[in-house]
Write an enzyme that holds these catalytic residues in place. Structure first.
Site, PDB file in Angstrom:
ATOM      1  N   ASP A  81      74.922 -20.044  -0.257  1.00 42.18           N
ATOM      2  CA  ASP A  81      75.444 -19.755  -1.590  1.00 42.18           C
ATOM      3  C   ASP A  81      74.381 -20.123  -2.620  1.00 42.18           C
ATOM      4  O   ASP A  81      73.409 -20.837  -2.327  1.00 42.18           O
ATOM      5  CB  ASP A  81      76.762 -20.514  -1.831  1.00 42.18           C
ATOM      6  CG  ASP A  81      77.602 -19.864  -2.930  1.00 42.18           C
ATOM      7  OD1 ASP A  81      77.077 -19.010  -3.672  1.00 42.18           O
ATOM      8  OD2 ASP A  81      78.798 -20.214  -3.053  1.00 42.18           O
ATOM      9  N   GLU A  84      84.421 -20.605 -11.179  1.00 41.50           N
ATOM     10  CA  GLU A  84      84.096 -21.824 -10.428  1.00 41.50           C
ATOM     11  C   GLU A  84      83.594 -22.945 -11.342  1.00 41.50           C
ATOM     12  O   GLU A  84      82.865 -22.718 -12.286  1.00 41.50           O
ATOM     13  CB  GLU A  84      83.052 -21.513  -9.356  1.00 41.50           C
ATOM     14  CG  GLU A  84      81.921 -20.652  -9.847  1.00 41.50           C
ATOM     15  CD  GLU A  84      80.849 -20.404  -8.789  1.00 41.50           C
ATOM     16  OE1 GLU A  84      80.646 -21.260  -7.925  1.00 41.50           O
ATOM     17  OE2 GLU A  84      80.221 -19.352  -8.858  1.00 41.50           O
TER      18      GLU A  84
HETATM   19  C1  BGC Z   1      74.738 -17.220 -12.948  1.00 39.28           C
HETATM   20  C2  BGC Z   1      75.650 -16.151 -12.442  1.00 39.28           C
HETATM   21  C3  BGC Z   1      75.963 -16.395 -10.999  1.00 39.28           C
HETATM   22  C4  BGC Z   1      76.518 -17.748 -10.831  1.00 39.28           C
HETATM   23  C5  BGC Z   1      76.684 -17.974  -9.380  1.00 39.28           C
HETATM   24  C6  BGC Z   1      75.345 -18.560 -12.695  1.00 39.28           C
HETATM   25  O1  BGC Z   1      74.444 -19.565 -13.050  1.00 39.28           O
HETATM   26  O2  BGC Z   1      74.502 -17.028 -14.316  1.00 39.28           O
HETATM   27  O3  BGC Z   1      74.997 -14.934 -12.549  1.00 39.28           O
HETATM   28  O4  BGC Z   1      76.871 -15.484 -10.468  1.00 39.28           O
HETATM   29  O5  BGC Z   1      75.653 -18.723 -11.352  1.00 39.28           O
HETATM   30  O6  BGC Z   1      77.563 -18.966  -9.153  1.00 39.28           O
HETATM   31  C1  BGC Z   2      79.705 -18.462  -5.693  1.00 34.61           C
HETATM   32  C2  BGC Z   2      79.838 -17.353  -4.692  1.00 34.61           C
HETATM   33  C3  BGC Z   2      79.157 -16.119  -5.180  1.00 34.61           C
HETATM   34  C4  BGC Z   2      77.715 -16.433  -5.550  1.00 34.61           C
HETATM   35  C5  BGC Z   2      76.946 -15.247  -6.071  1.00 34.61           C
HETATM   36  C6  BGC Z   2      78.287 -18.639  -6.136  1.00 34.61           C
HETATM   37  O1  BGC Z   2      78.191 -19.571  -7.151  1.00 34.61           O
HETATM   38  O2  BGC Z   2      80.193 -19.668  -5.134  1.00 34.61           O
HETATM   39  O3  BGC Z   2      81.196 -17.111  -4.437  1.00 34.61           O
HETATM   40  O4  BGC Z   2      79.222 -15.140  -4.203  1.00 34.61           O
HETATM   41  O5  BGC Z   2      77.715 -17.435  -6.536  1.00 34.61           O
HETATM   42  O6  BGC Z   2      77.283 -14.927  -7.364  1.00 34.61           O
END
Ligand code: BGC
Ligand code: BGC
Length: 841
Positions: A316, A515
């Site tokens: 991840d 998240e």
């Molecule tokens: C980014 C998102 C990304 C996420 C992943 C963030 O810091 O800006 O583009 O999907 O992290 O968890």
């Molecule tokens: C999340 C994932 C996601 C990835 C890419 C991560 O922060 O936990 O679920 O697929 O970002 O955006």
């Protein structure tokens, strides 16, 4: 005010909790039932891989093991480094254009493909992965399905399989071949901000719906459609125990037995891997103190060994950086643990160099690299990628239904109808007749971003307006359409009306989050959104029948709101097709029932604000409603109007710690900024600037994604940033317990003008301290804790019994600082950086 400073500024050791050594390395694989793989071993395919591997350099193999982010990797990079994969993160689009058209996505996919297969390179096509977690949700104009908890309420595998098919078509229509879905977390503490990504607390539902969506996304294993013809590669995530962390803390620690890990949190994997899901994403969480990203036992021995998984294990987002001894750019333990493909969105070049060096030093056996690349090639071959033309040509050969197709919207609307759970319907208020005058109230009623939740155009789902959702329908619009030509509708945010309504439909609930930032401390919704409860009370007091529609990413404690409602619908996060709600709330023109409620609670519903944990034995407290609860039109409701309210809206008076900001503002606190052009503008999305440009707040990473905010004042006039709450707090007890305001911060430049730190008790009531001296002394670019005795504020005239702004920083000069935490902490006054020595009581 006493400005005496303690000599030393406390350099907070805000270090991650140490990662324990792990007795679990010697776990018992007998806890895990092997999963029959529906995809037969294919000797011809493996032979082909032998040939490709033999022709690759070590550099190219390491390149295949990397997944970079589209903002940080051009097609030329893909060619030069033979990158195996790219992803777009949440809120990342071609040319960073939120309104990018499907054709723009497709053109970028073609460009990456062409670069990867260019003569001279490996000629191995690159895989592009995206978070299509409730439809193709990063794409402007896409169909947005209900988030997983709504699908869990519908609990209809055929529907969920169809949702998977539709999602795969929209993803293919943009040239992308891989989705990071489904999440098969079994959410077990509703304080977790990712509860809505979970289908249910019931592992059987997670297993059955996870299976269904994988069948839809990939096609059924064994069929001619499997991974062909507008199907995509699925990911089952996050392996494992993401829904089991203590207190529902995101990326936290699952302190459960191996038997429970396997039986409860492994259920989704038995379904999805049994359906042939080709990739597994490793979770940010720990199990018994050890991060999954370095967990050789669980990844290598259990998943790849005992469970027989032969596809790709992907890490991840910067997840490897959290493993003990690792950084985002270097993590041999994660390679040895069995991760094959590394989501290193930014620092992938350094990662490439470091992994290459580790292999050359002999720290990573060549066989481990070959195993990883073999798995990556196996999945690419199974998906037909090595024999396929560029994405746009594939699409021309097998046209997919387009992004936002009418058929997909109709399916999503059906999913909304099926997901609604009726919790109360006293005196059979519902279904409503269409010949009525209906008031549609509440700020959730006409707000598509709100009804769609997180992972919607942007990562957290914030910073979007209705104009960002062409083709979508708000809940209000759906109601207005249903009443068209029969009754009449009046829309109002605050519940005021011109004509007294026959009934009010009030749309309330949570605001978008994803998240980390969506974690809560309790489930008390009246405290988080007092404005919603006030609105219900206002209407109820006028004798208007009230139908409440709750938007939420989890069960919430809503006794006060239920008491003010005659009918109550849990609508979860329905997505782009808000009309599905009117479909069920209103009768047909002939008076008959159009659609009855069929949704059932996928999670138990709390009877108390702190009842957030799923306890799976007889010691579990009685919930307000059990899993599976849900009324329909044939089943009259008997819910009392006087459910206990436990002082829901009372101000907090305890002398315990209050957290205002941690990864994001903590409910009920909100982060805002302002200048002379407007003193209060909510901070949304990645970057927000005040009206006249004096101050800008943007997100950045300290320990995990976007857990901190950078505040930059440009010196053009007074600018402020602040945390405030619509429910004022009584800080007197905390002050008497030696409370201090503590800000974990980083000074990036010294201020050019005085800086003030303020707390307010309903402006202009408030008091300030001066930070200029402190900011002269602290070292630059070093995290430290700035603390100020609460008594200083009281002494300077603040009424601590009703604090609504818990922290405000203002200056008219230039200044740049980072903030990662804001708390009110008892017992800190004597050690505070700014002290005032309260008289002894
Ligand atoms: C980014 C998102 C990304 C996420 C992943 C963030 O810091 O800006 O583009 O999907 O992290 O968890
Ligand atoms: C999340 C994932 C996601 C990835 C890419 C991560 O922060 O936990 O679920 O697929 O970002 O955006």
């Amino acid at each position: 005010m006493n400005k005496r400073l303690t000599a030393a500024v406390c350099l907070a050791a805000l270090m991650a909790a140490p990662i324990n050594g792990s007795p679990q390395d010697t776990g018992n694989t007998a806890n895990w039932q092997p999963i029959p793989n529906p995809v037969m071993p294919d000797p011809v395919l493996e032979k082909r891989i032998d040939g490709i591997l033999a022709a690759m350099t070590l550099e190219q193999k390491v390149g295949q093991m990397i997944q970079a982010e589209i903002r940080n990797a051009t097609p030329a990079d893909v060619r030069k480094y033979a990158l195996g994969s790219v992803l777009n993160g949440g809120g990342s689009f071609p040319q960073t254009n939120k309104q990018a058209k499907p054709g723009d996505w497709l053109a970028l996919a073609d460009a990456y493909h062409d670069a990867a297969v260019d003569v001279g390179g490996t000629r191995i096509p690159v895989l592009w992965g995206t978070d299509a977690v409730h439809g193709h949700n990063n794409v402007f104009g896409a169909t947005l399905f209900p988030h997983n908890l709504g699908l869990g309420a519908a609990n209809d595998p055929a529907l969920v399989e169809a949702v998977g098919v539709a999602t795969a078509e929209e993803v293919t229509a943009t040239g992308i071949g891989w989705v990071f879905a489904p999440t098969v977390a079994v959410a077990s503490d509703f304080r977790w901000g990712r509860t809505y990504e979970s289908y249910s607390e019931n592992p059987d539902i997670v297993k059955s719906l996870g299976t269904a969506v994988v069948n839809g996304l990939q096609g059924r294993a064994g069929s001619a459609d499997f991974l062909r013809h507008n199907r995509v590669i699925a990911t089952t995530k996050h392996f494992i125990g993401d829904g089991a962390t203590a207190d529902g803390v995101d990326q936290g620690d699952a302190r459960i037995s191996e038997a429970e890990l396997a039986a409860v949190h492994g259920a989704g994997y038995r379904g999805t891997l049994g359906a042939g899901a080709q990739t597994v994403m490793v979770s940010f969480n720990s199990w018994q103190g050890k991060k999954l990203h370095g967990h050789e036992y669980l990844i290598n021995q259990v998943l790849k060994g005992r469970l027989g998984f032969d596809g790709i294990v992907v890490s991840d987002w910067n997840g490897i950086g959290q493993v003990s001894g690792c950084s985002n750019a270097d993590c041999v333990p994660a390679v040895l643990a069995g991760i094959d493909l590394f989501m290193v969105p930014e620092e992938w070049k350094a990662f490439h160099g470091n992994l290459l060096a580790a292999v050359k030093r002999g720290q990573v056996p060549a066989a481990r690299i070959d195993d990883a690349v073999r798995r990556i090639l196996r999945v690419k071959l199974r998906a037909g990628l090595l024999d396929a033309p560029r994405p746009s040509q594939r699409l021309a050969m097998h046209p997919a239904k387009p992004v936002g197709a009418v058929e997909h919207r109709a399916l999503a609307r059906r999913a909304v109808r099926e997901s609604l759970v009726l919790l109360k319907n006293n005196k059979s208020l519902l279904p409503l007749k269409t010949e009525m005058h209906v008031l549609v109230a509440g700020d959730g009623a006409d707000d598509i971003a709100r009804q769609s939740g997180g992972w919607t155009l942007t990562w957290q789902g914030t910073g979007n307006s209705n104009a960002d959702f062409p083709g979508a329908t708000s809940i209000y619009k759906g109601i207005a359409d249903a009443l068209q030509g029969r009754g009449s509708v009046e829309r109002s945010l605050d519940g005021n009306f011109k004509t007294k309504p026959d009934a009010a439909i009030v749309v309330i609930g949570e605001e978008p989050y994803a998240e980390g930032q969506g974690d809560r401390r309790d489930l008390n919704q009246a405290r988080a959104r007092p404005v919603d409860l006030a609105l219900l009370k206002k209407l109820k007091a006028q004798g208007i029948p009230v139908v409440t529609v709750l938007l939420s990413g989890r069960p919430l404690w809503i006794n006060p709101e239920l008491n003010q409602s005659d009918a109550f619908v849990a609508a979860w996060l329905p997505g782009s097709e808000g009309a599905g709600i009117a479909d069920v709330l209103f009768r047909k023109a002939d008076g008959g029932i159009a659609h009855d409620f069929t949704g059932r609670l996928p999670f138990r519903w709390p009877a108390e604000p702190q009842q957030a944990r799923v306890i799976r034995d007889a010691s579990a407290p009685q919930p307000l409603f059990p899993v599976g609860y849900g009324l329909n039109y044939a089943k009259p409701s008997t819910l009392a109007d006087d459910l206990p309210e436990f002082g829901a809206t009372e101000v907090v008076t305890a002398a315990s710690e209050i957290i205002l900001f941690e990864r994001g503002p903590v409910v009920p606190w909100k982060l805002s900024l302002g200048d002379k052009g407007g003193w209060s503008l909510p901070v949304t999305g990645n970057t927000t600037t005040s009206a006249n440009g004096a101050v800008t707040v943007s997100s950045f990473d300290r320990k995990v994604q976007e857990d901190s905010r950078r505040v930059v004042w440009n010196g053009s006039g007074v600018g402020q940033v602040f945390l405030n709450s619509t429910s004022p707090q009584d800080l007197m007890a905390l002050r008497k317990a030696g409370g201090a305001l503590v800000i974990d911060m980083l000074l990036e430049s010294r201020p050019t003008q005085p800086v003030e730190l303020r707390i307010d008790c309903g402006y202009p009531c408030g008091a300030k301290g001066n930070l200029s001296d402190v900011f002269k002394r602290v070292p630059l670019n070093t995290w430290f804790s700035l603390s100020m005795d609460l008594y200083c504020f009281e002494k300077a005239g603040a009424d601590l019994k009703r604090v609504d702004t818990g922290m405000l920083i203002a200056t008219s000069g230039k200044l740049s600082l980072g903030i990662t935490g804001v708390r009110m902490v008892p017992g800190m006054a004597g050690k505070a950086v700014i002290r005032c020595d309260a008289p002894r009581e």
